[in-house]
Motif scaffolding. Structure first.
Motif, mmCIF file in Angstrom:
data_model
loop_
_atom_site.group_PDB
_atom_site.id
_atom_site.type_symbol
_atom_site.label_atom_id
_atom_site.label_comp_id
_atom_site.label_asym_id
_atom_site.label_seq_id
_atom_site.Cartn_x
_atom_site.Cartn_y
_atom_site.Cartn_z
ATOM 1 N N GLY A 28 -1.503 6.736 22.919
ATOM 2 C CA GLY A 28 -1.563 5.334 23.302
ATOM 3 C C GLY A 28 -0.875 4.376 22.362
ATOM 4 O O GLY A 28 -0.881 3.167 22.599
ATOM 5 N N LEU A 29 -0.288 4.857 21.301
ATOM 6 C CA LEU A 29 0.415 4.004 20.341
ATOM 7 C C LEU A 29 1.907 4.272 20.428
ATOM 8 O O LEU A 29 2.337 5.417 20.623
ATOM 9 C CB LEU A 29 -0.066 4.269 18.909
ATOM 10 N N ASP A 30 2.717 3.228 20.260
ATOM 11 C CA ASP A 30 4.144 3.453 20.192
ATOM 12 C C ASP A 30 4.537 3.788 18.755
ATOM 13 O O ASP A 30 3.705 3.818 17.847
ATOM 14 C CB ASP A 30 4.925 2.261 20.752
ATOM 15 N N ALA A 31 5.819 4.054 18.568
ATOM 16 C CA ALA A 31 6.285 4.521 17.262
ATOM 17 C C ALA A 31 6.048 3.498 16.167
ATOM 18 O O ALA A 31 5.667 3.832 15.047
ATOM 19 C CB ALA A 31 7.767 4.874 17.349
ATOM 20 N N THR A 32 6.283 2.232 16.484
ATOM 21 C CA THR A 32 6.067 1.183 15.484
ATOM 22 C C THR A 32 4.601 1.111 15.088
ATOM 23 O O THR A 32 4.265 1.015 13.897
ATOM 24 C CB THR A 32 6.538 -0.166 16.030
ATOM 25 N N GLN A 33 3.722 1.178 16.059
ATOM 26 C CA GLN A 33 2.291 1.129 15.761
ATOM 27 C C GLN A 33 1.852 2.339 14.926
ATOM 28 O O GLN A 33 1.025 2.208 14.019
ATOM 29 C CB GLN A 33 1.497 1.062 17.066
ATOM 30 N N LEU A 34 2.401 3.502 15.232
ATOM 31 C CA LEU A 34 2.066 4.690 14.457
ATOM 32 C C LEU A 34 2.537 4.542 13.000
ATOM 33 O O LEU A 34 1.813 4.892 12.060
ATOM 34 C CB LEU A 34 2.700 5.927 15.086
ATOM 35 N N ALA A 35 3.754 4.036 12.817
ATOM 36 C CA ALA A 35 4.272 3.851 11.461
ATOM 37 C C ALA A 35 3.448 2.826 10.698
ATOM 38 O O ALA A 35 3.094 3.021 9.525
ATOM 39 C CB ALA A 35 5.736 3.430 11.514
ATOM 40 N N ASN A 63 -8.888 7.609 2.049
ATOM 41 C CA ASN A 63 -8.510 7.264 3.423
ATOM 42 C C ASN A 63 -8.275 8.513 4.274
ATOM 43 O O ASN A 63 -7.513 8.484 5.241
ATOM 44 C CB ASN A 63 -7.240 6.411 3.421
ATOM 45 N N LEU A 64 -8.945 9.613 3.941
ATOM 46 C CA LEU A 64 -8.688 10.865 4.648
ATOM 47 C C LEU A 64 -9.073 10.790 6.118
ATOM 48 O O LEU A 64 -8.331 11.251 6.990
ATOM 49 C CB LEU A 64 -9.428 12.019 3.959
ATOM 50 N N ALA A 65 -10.233 10.225 6.428
ATOM 51 C CA ALA A 65 -10.700 10.219 7.820
ATOM 52 C C ALA A 65 -9.723 9.504 8.748
ATOM 53 O O ALA A 65 -9.293 10.074 9.768
ATOM 54 C CB ALA A 65 -12.089 9.605 7.906
ATOM 55 N N PRO A 66 -9.326 8.258 8.473
ATOM 56 C CA PRO A 66 -8.356 7.615 9.376
ATOM 57 C C PRO A 66 -6.999 8.300 9.368
ATOM 58 O O PRO A 66 -6.287 8.285 10.370
ATOM 59 C CB PRO A 66 -8.269 6.177 8.859
ATOM 60 N N SER A 67 -6.638 8.921 8.244
ATOM 61 C CA SER A 67 -5.361 9.637 8.183
ATOM 62 C C SER A 67 -5.378 10.843 9.118
ATOM 63 O O SER A 67 -4.396 11.121 9.829
ATOM 64 C CB SER A 67 -5.067 10.082 6.750
ATOM 65 N N VAL A 98 0.836 -1.207 0.000
ATOM 66 C CA VAL A 98 0.000 0.000 0.000
ATOM 67 C C VAL A 98 0.868 1.254 0.000
ATOM 68 O O VAL A 98 0.579 2.225 -0.725
ATOM 69 C CB VAL A 98 -0.957 -0.006 1.208
ATOM 70 N N SER A 99 1.929 1.281 0.791
ATOM 71 C CA SER A 99 2.783 2.466 0.808
ATOM 72 C C SER A 99 3.478 2.659 -0.539
ATOM 73 O O SER A 99 3.636 3.790 -1.011
ATOM 74 C CB SER A 99 3.818 2.364 1.931
ATOM 75 N N THR A 100 3.873 1.570 -1.183
ATOM 76 C CA THR A 100 4.479 1.670 -2.513
ATOM 77 C C THR A 100 3.475 2.209 -3.522
ATOM 78 O O THR A 100 3.794 3.102 -4.325
ATOM 79 C CB THR A 100 5.000 0.295 -2.972
ATOM 80 N N GLN A 103 0.052 4.199 9.479
ATOM 81 C CA GLN A 103 0.175 5.024 8.273
ATOM 82 C C GLN A 103 0.352 4.157 7.034
ATOM 83 O O GLN A 103 -0.263 4.399 5.993
ATOM 84 C CB GLN A 103 1.362 5.979 8.412
ATOM 85 N N GLU A 104 1.198 3.156 7.143
ATOM 86 C CA GLU A 104 1.500 2.318 5.988
ATOM 87 C C GLU A 104 0.275 1.548 5.514
ATOM 88 O O GLU A 104 0.107 1.347 4.305
ATOM 89 C CB GLU A 104 2.643 1.372 6.344
ATOM 90 N N ARG A 105 -0.577 1.134 6.442
ATOM 91 C CA ARG A 105 -1.761 0.368 6.044
ATOM 92 C C ARG A 105 -2.691 1.176 5.156
ATOM 93 O O ARG A 105 -3.395 0.623 4.316
ATOM 94 C CB ARG A 105 -2.531 -0.092 7.285
ATOM 95 N N ILE A 106 -2.754 2.484 5.372
ATOM 96 C CA ILE A 106 -3.710 3.320 4.626
ATOM 97 C C ILE A 106 -3.025 4.229 3.609
ATOM 98 O O ILE A 106 -3.656 5.116 3.032
ATOM 99 C CB ILE A 106 -4.572 4.157 5.591
#
Length: 964
Positions: A579-586, A615-619, A398-400, A589-592
């Protein structure tokens, strides 16, 4: 490439600390399928995203073999002209390394009926006009107003068919010097010699991908006029070219134009196929080199299959998961988890016939090398055994795809739609190959990726360690065939005058057609319930948008805090939030397909969100959590401070960064603008910062009464405002007054001097000069000064670049600029030059500046180029959402009216040569310039003593931070 070459994957080195080091989230997490999160509600699937990547085209071929592809995009009155020649450095024989790239430079020197390629195109509004060379191809690009397309085709065809009569010994000597300075510039960077060593370790002598594209100094020195003429004749026929026209054009209109200008050019020899596949080493090999670098860097590299191999998509995605994602395996294990590295990366650099598969680790200072090596290799071993999870695979795909969609904003240039179609045709025989590749990525399974990675990365590896210390390798001797010590290269033709050529047919340039005016997007405005202003420019060219939240802060805010506070605080936002760590935040983003970045310019701090419209709302939910609820956990602050210290060491070891930091401090003294523009502060200030300091800075500066929101892209205000209100409407300003930066503070009295920073073993000196001007960014009528700078050093055709690069061949590029800060503006000049011409270059810079406008007033050609050329090029400047976003925010920051760019053409037409001359006389003279020179004192200082300027010598700061 004429401006900014040598973009190779082995340049993972220089790029690592400005890309991977910007991504430092939290702790390693369980990668089991059981822990994989559910799909984000409403998020587009990879298959849906692939369907959005579409570049319709038509194609035709002339009798001489020229293939033309046409893509129609009527969003703006511009056309991207992209020409791909099927010749690159892999086609070069022994003794001729660097020829393809050298010829790319010669291609801009004029042809039989075009004395100079750049002047007519720039005057017609072309942006950019450039070219580049790589292993598999040479390409040339320009994006022109539709009314200038006929002129562009005339010029491209003249140099394709009738270049040789204009290639003289003088031009060859000039461009040889420019290319050699380009090589010195790349070699002079930290880790700048790694590419050569990796190629030598991976590939046998004679392999077409072994020698560097820029070639060896010896081969460049030996190139004769007869040699380069033969190179052109053998490779540059129309049957070896793919021409793409993309933008405000259609095939029916294009075909007679292409036939008119290219049809009479005779077919040339076919380029012989090159056998250049992957190579498997007999056994793994290791090598250490020492260099003037800040930290130990470990690299693992293999060769792999070419672009058309069915394994290529899986390798690209697999390596992206390993070290390309912000939440990559290497990041999670080595940066956030064991904290052994300050930066990691991995990737697949894919060529037509093979690829380079690389992973790299910047070892954290104080970490034992053996421990780092073991952990580095263990991450790969585990990954090859278990493969990626479904979630990792989806995020990588998705990120690609999101990045691919973003690239479709541009019709031309090096990465737009024209280049995408051309590369498909040149490398794969199919302009739509991009879709085949993306569909293959979307169809990948974890097992497929695991199997392909195991197949290619289980083979013997070449290991390179670049160790801090004295540079021992000579970059000038590297880059050639590789067996020069034992096998003499073919003797080049002597440099006797080349045989006379038959005259080329006389051809006349066509007149310009009607040039369309800039249509700057209509702006819509709203205000959130908390008072934050919102500006929207709707653009529907691609299903993406860019949102920027800008704060009145920036690196200059550090004058009210500890140096380095603002940038470190901004970097900490995505280290943990809501409530999210850095890995979860990254990962989220990548999923959407979203990208959330933070950063600071001199005057502003920003959070930037690039999102798919679907994907604006979750972004926005993610962006709001990062901005409003950062964690600032002590362990994360400690880790990120170590990374920032490594970045600071990198900046102090880079001659460009060191020059910039030195000059900024000298010009601005105690003014807020004296803060280092890289935001890193200094070692002592970084060490002193605490989590409490960063929390205080967050509360002090990132507040709604200092904020404004700008959105550009595929969304309506009716859709946007409710989502913004939901995400940010409850954000309220604290009761304390908003901080105020003192941009009216005094700056030191300007004085002429040279600050020499001694950097031993530098094949090139970096010269930077400047002075603070008696005006700030909000001053009215600054356009005459901007145009005067364009004449002096603001572009490729400027006087400084024409003199020092094109005429003298001492540099790869010289430029000047006037900053556009809110506070006091500054004149800046930058000139990286060969070390033995440092003093001469400073003398030339001062002479060129003093001559404008006195001895050499603005010419009619210069006036036309910087006024009418700039007017005609305005539609090209705002092709991307990011460009429009930047223009809107610049207008707001400098107090300009909203219609500034819409009326800029009228403003330019009201400026004459006398106005430009007055601005140059008032602001661009060399008197009171402070020069900073970063170079080898033993070579440079004797040259400077004859200039009559006071010289202050200072040692380069110590940057080596050896691992144990």
């Amino acid at each position: 490439m004429r401006i900014g070459t040598r973009a190779s994957l082995g340049a993972l080195a220089a790029a690592l600390l400005v890309t991977s080091l910007a991504q430092q989230p939290l702790a390693a997490r369980d990668r089991s399928e059981a822990s994989a999160p559910a799909a984000t509600p409403g998020a587009a699937t990879p298959e849906e995203l692939v369907a959005k990547v579409d570049i319709p085209f038509e194609s035709f071929q002339l009798e001489n073999g020229l293939t033309t592809i046409v893509h129609t995009d009527r969003k703006a009155p511009i056309v991207g002209v992209t020409a791909y020649y099927k010749v690159g450095s892999k086609n070069e024989p022994r003794g001729r390394t660097g020829f393809a790239h050298l010829y790319e430079h010669l291609f801009f020197g004029g042809s039989a009926n075009v004395p100079n390629f750049d002047i007519p195109l720039e005057a017609a509004g072309s942006t950019p006009t450039n070219g580049s060379t790589w292993y598999d191809r040479t390409n040339y690009v320009e994006t022109v107003p539709t009314g200038a397309l006929d002129l562009a085709l005339f010029m491209e065809s003249d140099r394709m068919g009738y270049l040789l009569p204009a290639v003289s010994q003088e031009k060859l000597d000039q461009q040889r010097g420019v290319v050699q300075n380009e090589k010195r510039q790349g070699d002079n960077q930290p880790y700048g010699l790694e590419d050569y060593v990796i190629s030598e370790g991976l590939l046998p002598v004679g392999h077409p991908y072994r020698h560097s594209t820029i070639g060896s100094m010896a081969d460049l020195d030996a190139a004769s006029l007869t040699d380069v003429r033969a190179w052109f004749t053998d490779h540059y026929g129309p049957n070896n070219v793919v021409l793409v026209l993309s933008g405000d054009i259609d095939a029916k209109t294009a075909r007679p134009m292409v036939q008119k200008w290219f049809g009479a050019i005779p077919r040339g020899p076919a380029i012989h196929p090159v056998t250049a596949g992957a190579v498997t080493l007999e056994k793994s090999a290791s090598r250490d080199i020492t260099d003037q670098v800040p930290v130990l860097r470990l690299t693992r590299t293999w060769t792999g299959p070419g672009l058309n191999d069915p394994d290529a998509p899986a390798l690209e995605i697999g390596m992206h998961i390993l070290g390309g994602l912000a939440s990559s395996r290497l990041d999670n294990a080595l940066v956030r988890g064991q904290e052994l590295a300050v930066g990691v990366t991995a990737g697949a650099q894919t060529y037509e016939a093979m690829s380079q598969l690389s992973m790299a680790m910047m070892v954290k200072p104080g970490v034992e090398r053996a421990k780092a090596e073991a952990a580095f290799d263990a991450v790969l071993a585990t990954y090859l055994k278990e493969g990626p999870s479904k979630d990792e695979l989806k995020r990588a795909v998705v990120s690609t795809l999101s990045n691919e969609i973003g690239a479709l904003e541009r019709v031309g240039g090096f990465a737009g739609k024209g280049a995408t179609l051309a590369e498909g045709m040149v490398y794969s025989g199919d302009p739509a190959f991009y879709k085949t590749r993306l569909e293959a990525m979307a169809a990948l399974t974890p097992e497929k990726v695991r199997a392909v990675l195991a197949k290619w990365l289980s083979r013997p590896v070449f290991k390179l360690a670049t160790v801090p210390g004295e540079r021992t390798l000579d970059g000038g001797a590297l880059g050639g065939w590789g067996d020069e010590d034992t096998t003499p290269a073919p003797a080049p033709d002597d440099k006797a005058p080349a045989p006379e050529l038959a005259p080329a047919p006389e051809r006349t340039a066509p007149p310009l057609g009607t040039i369309g005016d800039l249509a700057f997007p209509t702006l819509e405005h709203a205000t959130l319930s908390n008072g934050v202003p919102v500006t929207l420019a709707r653009r529907t060219a691609v299903p993406k948008l860019q949102l920027t939240i800008e704060f009145d802060a920036g690196t200059s805010a550090d004058a009210l805090d500890t140096p380095g506070t603002q940038a470190l605080m901004l970097d900490m936002l995505d280290e943990g939030a809501n409530g999210l760590d850095a890995t979860q935040l990254a990962e989220a983003q990548e999923r959407i397909g979203a990208s959330i970045q933070t950063g600071a310019s001199t005057d502003a701090s920003v959070l930037n969100l690039v999102a798919l419209s679907d994907n604006l709302a979750p972004s926005l939910d993610l962006a709001a959590g990062i901005l409003l609820h950062p964690t600032f956990a002590p362990e994360d602050v400690a880790r990120l401070k170590a990374t920032r210290q490594a970045e600071l060491s990198q900046a102090l070891s880079s001659p460009n960064s060191l020059a910039q930091r030195t000059l900024g401090a000298a010009l601005y003294g105690t003014h807020p603008y004296a803060q280092p523009s890289d935001g890193l502060g200094d070692a002592a200030s970084l060490a002193a910062l605490t989590p409490q300091d960063l929390k205080a800075a967050h509360a002090k500066w990132l507040r709604p009464d200092l904020a404004r929101i700008t959105v550009v892209g595929d969304v309506t205000m009716a859709e946007l405002k409710p989502l913004l209100e939901r995400a940010f409407g409850g954000w309220t300003a604290p009761a304390t007054p908003a901080p105020v930066k003192h941009l009216d503070a005094a700056t030191p009295q300007a004085r002429a001097r040279i600050l020499l920073v001694d950097r031993p073993n530098s094949p090139q000196s970096v010269i930077m000069a400047g002075r603070v001007l008696p005006m700030d960014g909000t001053a009215k009528n600054g356009e005459a000064l901007d145009l005067a700078n364009d004449v002096l050093g603001g572009g490729f055709l400027s006087r400084l670049n024409a003199d020092i690069r094109e005429d003298k061949g001492w540099s790869y590029g010289v430029n000047s600029g006037v900053t556009k800060n809110e506070g006091p503006r500054a004149l800046l000049v930058r000139a990286p030059v060969q070390a033995d011409r440092t003093g001469d270059a400073i003398a030339a810079i001062r002479a060129d500046m003093a001559a404008l406008p006195g001895e050499k007033p603005v010419t009619a050609e210069e006036l036309q180029r910087v006024t009418e050329g700039a007017i005609r090029g305005l539609p090209n400047q705002f092709e991307t959402n990011a460009a429009v976003d930047g223009a809107i925010r610049m207008n707001q920051r400098l107090g300009r009216p909203e219609d500034y760019y819409a009326t800029l053409a009228q403003t330019y037409r009201g400026i004459d040569a006398a106005d430009i001359g007055k601005a140059a006389q008032a602001y661009l003279q060399p008197d009171e310039l402070t020069f900073v020179v970063v170079g080898d004192r033993t070579v440079v200082e004797p040259q400077l003593e004859s200039l009559g300027l006071p010289i202050e010598v200072m040692p380069a700061p110590s940057t080596a931070t050896d691992s144990e």
